[in-house]
Design a protein around this motif. Sequence first.
Motif, PDB file in Angstrom:
ATOM      1  N   ALA A  73       1.058  -1.072  -0.291  1.00 14.04           N
ATOM      2  CA  ALA A  73      -0.286   0.236   0.235  1.00 14.04           C
ATOM      3  C   ALA A  73       0.774   1.371  -0.048  1.00 14.04           C
ATOM      4  CB  ALA A  73      -0.633   0.085   1.280  1.00 14.04           C
ATOM      5  N   ARG A  74       1.572   1.525   0.867  1.00 14.83           N
ATOM      6  CA  ARG A  74       2.189   2.393   1.066  1.00 14.83           C
ATOM      7  C   ARG A  74       4.187   2.683   0.243  1.00 14.83           C
ATOM      8  NH1 ARG A  74       1.739   5.586   6.376  1.00 14.83           N
ATOM      9  NH2 ARG A  74      -0.587   5.028   6.643  1.00 14.83           N
ATOM     10  N   THR A  75       3.895   1.019  -0.476  1.00 19.02           N
ATOM     11  CA  THR A  75       6.370   1.017  -0.741  1.00 19.02           C
ATOM     12  C   THR A  75       5.580  -0.187  -2.049  1.00 19.02           C
ATOM     13  OG1 THR A  75       6.212  -0.993   0.678  1.00 19.02           O
ATOM     14  CG2 THR A  75       7.292   1.313   1.447  1.00 19.02           C
ATOM     15  N   PRO A  76       5.488   0.286  -3.650  1.00 22.04           N
ATOM     16  CA  PRO A  76       5.349   0.028  -4.373  1.00 22.04           C
ATOM     17  C   PRO A  76       6.499  -1.099  -4.788  1.00 22.04           C
ATOM     18  CG  PRO A  76       4.081   2.089  -4.894  1.00 22.04           C
ATOM     19  CD  PRO A  76       5.351   1.813  -3.153  1.00 22.04           C
ATOM     20  N   THR A  77       5.951  -2.504  -5.488  1.00 21.22           N
ATOM     21  CA  THR A  77       6.761  -3.063  -5.756  1.00 21.22           C
ATOM     22  C   THR A  77       7.854  -2.739  -6.833  1.00 21.22           C
ATOM     23  OG1 THR A  77       5.998  -4.019  -7.105  1.00 21.22           O
ATOM     24  CG2 THR A  77       5.761  -5.153  -5.307  1.00 21.22           C
ATOM     25  N   GLU A  78       9.180  -2.699  -6.869  1.00 17.87           N
ATOM     26  CA  GLU A  78      10.444  -2.097  -7.809  1.00 17.87           C
ATOM     27  C   GLU A  78       9.460  -3.359  -9.187  1.00 17.87           C
ATOM     28  OE1 GLU A  78      14.557  -2.635  -6.743  1.00 17.87           O
ATOM     29  OE2 GLU A  78      14.453  -1.622  -4.681  1.00 17.87           O
ATOM     30  N   LYS A  79       8.964  -4.248  -8.766  1.00 21.67           N
ATOM     31  CA  LYS A  79       9.065  -4.612 -10.730  1.00 21.67           C
ATOM     32  C   LYS A  79       7.212  -4.842 -10.777  1.00 21.67           C
ATOM     33  CE  LYS A  79      13.004  -8.178  -9.877  1.00 21.67           C
ATOM     34  NZ  LYS A  79      13.686  -9.269  -9.476  1.00 21.67           N
ATOM     35  N   PRO A  80       7.805  -5.265 -12.082  1.00 21.21           N
ATOM     36  CA  PRO A  80       5.748  -5.532 -12.001  1.00 21.21           C
ATOM     37  C   PRO A  80       4.412  -6.381 -11.140  1.00 21.21           C
ATOM     38  CG  PRO A  80       7.078  -5.029 -14.110  1.00 21.21           C
ATOM     39  CD  PRO A  80       7.705  -5.257 -13.046  1.00 21.21           C
ATOM     40  N   LEU A  81       3.930  -5.981 -10.849  1.00 19.89           N
ATOM     41  CA  LEU A  81       2.553  -6.532 -10.268  1.00 19.89           C
ATOM     42  C   LEU A  81       1.304  -6.341 -10.974  1.00 19.89           C
ATOM     43  CD1 LEU A  81       2.828  -8.605  -7.645  1.00 19.89           C
ATOM     44  CD2 LEU A  81       2.124  -6.598  -6.609  1.00 19.89           C
ATOM     45  N   ILE A  82       1.362  -7.791 -11.344  1.00 18.62           N
ATOM     46  CA  ILE A  82      -0.511  -7.655 -12.143  1.00 18.62           C
ATOM     47  C   ILE A  82      -1.621  -8.580 -10.640  1.00 18.62           C
ATOM     48  CG2 ILE A  82      -1.698  -8.577 -13.747  1.00 18.62           C
ATOM     49  CD1 ILE A  82       1.334  -9.085 -15.173  1.00 18.62           C
ATOM     50  N   ALA A  83      -2.311  -7.695 -10.517  1.00 17.62           N
ATOM     51  CA  ALA A  83      -3.824  -8.185  -9.564  1.00 17.62           C
ATOM     52  C   ALA A  83      -5.234  -8.999 -10.719  1.00 17.62           C
ATOM     53  CB  ALA A  83      -4.900  -6.995  -9.022  1.00 17.62           C
ATOM     54  N   ALA A  84      -5.193 -10.427 -10.619  1.00 12.98           N
ATOM     55  CA  ALA A  84      -5.573 -11.289 -11.240  1.00 12.98           C
ATOM     56  C   ALA A  84      -7.466 -11.498 -10.168  1.00 12.98           C
ATOM     57  CB  ALA A  84      -5.467 -12.243 -11.619  1.00 12.98           C
ATOM     58  N   VAL A  85      -8.355 -10.779 -10.809  1.00 10.24           N
ATOM     59  CA  VAL A  85      -9.348 -10.266  -9.769  1.00 10.24           C
ATOM     60  C   VAL A  85     -10.736 -11.330 -10.411  1.00 10.24           C
ATOM     61  CG1 VAL A  85     -11.128  -9.249  -9.327  1.00 10.24           C
ATOM     62  CG2 VAL A  85      -8.701  -8.245  -9.438  1.00 10.24           C
ATOM     63  N   GLU A  86     -10.978 -12.115  -9.976  1.00  6.66           N
ATOM     64  CA  GLU A  86     -12.084 -12.737  -9.554  1.00  6.66           C
ATOM     65  C   GLU A  86     -13.078 -12.667  -8.850  1.00  6.66           C
ATOM     66  OE1 GLU A  86     -12.962 -15.206 -12.346  1.00  6.66           O
ATOM     67  OE2 GLU A  86     -10.799 -15.946 -12.933  1.00  6.66           O
ATOM     68  N   GLY A  87     -13.975 -12.921  -9.040  1.00  9.95           N
ATOM     69  CA  GLY A  87     -15.038 -12.269  -7.791  1.00  9.95           C
ATOM     70  C   GLY A  87     -15.569 -10.925  -7.194  1.00  9.95           C
ATOM     71  N   TYR A  88     -15.133 -10.851  -6.232  1.00 10.60           N
ATOM     72  CA  TYR A  88     -14.616  -9.841  -5.065  1.00 10.60           C
ATOM     73  C   TYR A  88     -13.583  -9.311  -4.771  1.00 10.60           C
ATOM     74  CZ  TYR A  88     -20.159 -10.873  -4.387  1.00 10.60           C
ATOM     75  OH  TYR A  88     -21.172 -11.355  -4.918  1.00 10.60           O
ATOM     76  N   ALA A  89     -13.416  -7.574  -5.483  1.00 14.56           N
ATOM     77  CA  ALA A  89     -12.147  -7.296  -4.737  1.00 14.56           C
ATOM     78  C   ALA A  89     -12.826  -5.776  -3.886  1.00 14.56           C
ATOM     79  CB  ALA A  89     -11.743  -6.673  -5.844  1.00 14.56           C
ATOM     80  N   LEU A  90     -13.294  -6.310  -2.910  1.00 18.37           N
ATOM     81  CA  LEU A  90     -13.895  -5.455  -1.825  1.00 18.37           C
ATOM     82  C   LEU A  90     -13.159  -4.649  -0.793  1.00 18.37           C
ATOM     83  CD1 LEU A  90     -16.574  -6.820  -1.556  1.00 18.37           C
ATOM     84  CD2 LEU A  90     -16.393  -5.355  -3.428  1.00 18.37           C
ATOM     85  N   ALA A  91     -12.738  -3.255  -0.177  1.00 18.84           N
ATOM     86  CA  ALA A  91     -12.162  -2.893   0.632  1.00 18.84           C
ATOM     87  C   ALA A  91     -11.111  -2.665   0.659  1.00 18.84           C
ATOM     88  CB  ALA A  91     -12.823  -3.266   1.579  1.00 18.84           C
ATOM     89  N   GLY A  92     -10.286  -3.906   0.967  1.00 20.57           N
ATOM     90  CA  GLY A  92      -9.042  -3.905   1.211  1.00 20.57           C
ATOM     91  C   GLY A  92      -8.176  -4.416  -0.395  1.00 20.57           C
ATOM     92  N   GLY A  93      -9.537  -5.432  -0.441  1.00 21.45           N
ATOM     93  CA  GLY A  93      -9.250  -5.739  -1.781  1.00 21.45           C
ATOM     94  C   GLY A  93      -9.273  -5.424  -2.710  1.00 21.45           C
ATOM     95  N   PHE A  94      -9.847  -4.160  -2.685  1.00 21.19           N
ATOM     96  CA  PHE A  94      -9.618  -3.203  -3.647  1.00 21.19           C
ATOM     97  C   PHE A  94      -8.630  -2.332  -3.700  1.00 21.19           C
ATOM     98  CE2 PHE A  94     -12.582   0.084  -6.208  1.00 21.19           C
ATOM     99  CZ  PHE A  94     -11.749   0.103  -7.376  1.00 21.19           C
ATOM    100  N   GLU A  95      -8.180  -1.711  -2.781  1.00 24.34           N
ATOM    101  CA  GLU A  95      -6.950  -1.419  -2.525  1.00 24.34           C
ATOM    102  C   GLU A  95      -5.794  -2.308  -2.683  1.00 24.34           C
ATOM    103  OE1 GLU A  95      -7.271   2.006   0.828  1.00 24.34           O
ATOM    104  OE2 GLU A  95      -8.443   0.105   1.163  1.00 24.34           O
ATOM    105  N   ALA A  96      -5.085  -3.285  -2.653  1.00 24.10           N
ATOM    106  CA  ALA A  96      -4.526  -3.736  -3.098  1.00 24.10           C
ATOM    107  C   ALA A  96      -4.407  -3.949  -4.677  1.00 24.10           C
ATOM    108  CB  ALA A  96      -4.255  -5.156  -2.594  1.00 24.10           C
ATOM    109  N   ALA A  97      -5.611  -4.400  -5.546  1.00 23.17           N
ATOM    110  CA  ALA A  97      -6.340  -4.098  -6.618  1.00 23.17           C
ATOM    111  C   ALA A  97      -4.897  -3.120  -7.646  1.00 23.17           C
ATOM    112  CB  ALA A  97      -6.937  -4.370  -6.933  1.00 23.17           C
TER     113      ALA A  97
END
Length: 254
Positions: A86-110
């Motif tokens: 959330a506060r320290t992004p990865t140096e390398k590319p990070l992809i979210a693969a989302v099925e179902g629900y991405a809510l609250a902190g889940g959406f923030e992670a995406a």
Amino acid sequence: MTDPVLVQVDDGLMVITINRPEVRNAIDGAVSYGVCAAVDELDARSDLRVGILTGAGGTFCSGMDLKAFLRGESTRVKHRGLMGIARTPTEKPLIAAVEGYALAGGFEAALACDLVVAARDAVFGLPEAKRGLAAAAGGLIRLPRVIPQRVAMEIALTGDPVDAQRLHAYGLVNRLTEPGGALAEATRLARRIIDNAPLSVAASKQVILEQRDWSTEESFARQDEITSTVLTSDDAEEGARAFAEKRKPKWTGH
């Protein structure tokens, strides 16, 4: 005891899976620190190029585990926020693969990821206002940077869910898939990135993330600081030579 975070590595790709399907992959301390450890390994290992964050059991992540919150458990990594991204992004590319629900902190992670691949029937949302909370793990900051501010405002103030197809239209979701196909499509996207020169990918990500804070006057100078070593690298020469010789380049990362 079931491991709350699963990590799989294959030919330059790390797949990180939140593994609490019985609670729709809600985030407790073990999940947050487990994902953080995985992304730290992703950045530290020279043989890894791209990461994918996903969830087990057909759900990406339903957000903070409210039961863990009520018993006083910390669901954030100290000084680094939710899942350490959330506060320290990865140096390398990070992809979210989302099925179902991405809510609250889940959406923030995406939102903390660089790219998002989602099933057409996936549902996103920031329902914190319905719980007397606030989307303070990056949602209120990142969402209006990637979609129109008034749309972000509606999502945050109403707490109502929004479907993946609408977010794709706004550019938040990079690719839509049929249900069950998000991880496979994210893997294909990751492979496209892995095919490219690692120094070029790293510099491109760094410039895109940092340039929003640069003034117009300093932007090219700041960019040159990051990209100059790429243009004079062995890989730059290899890329040109491979193109001329009509073959696939062999990257060294130097």
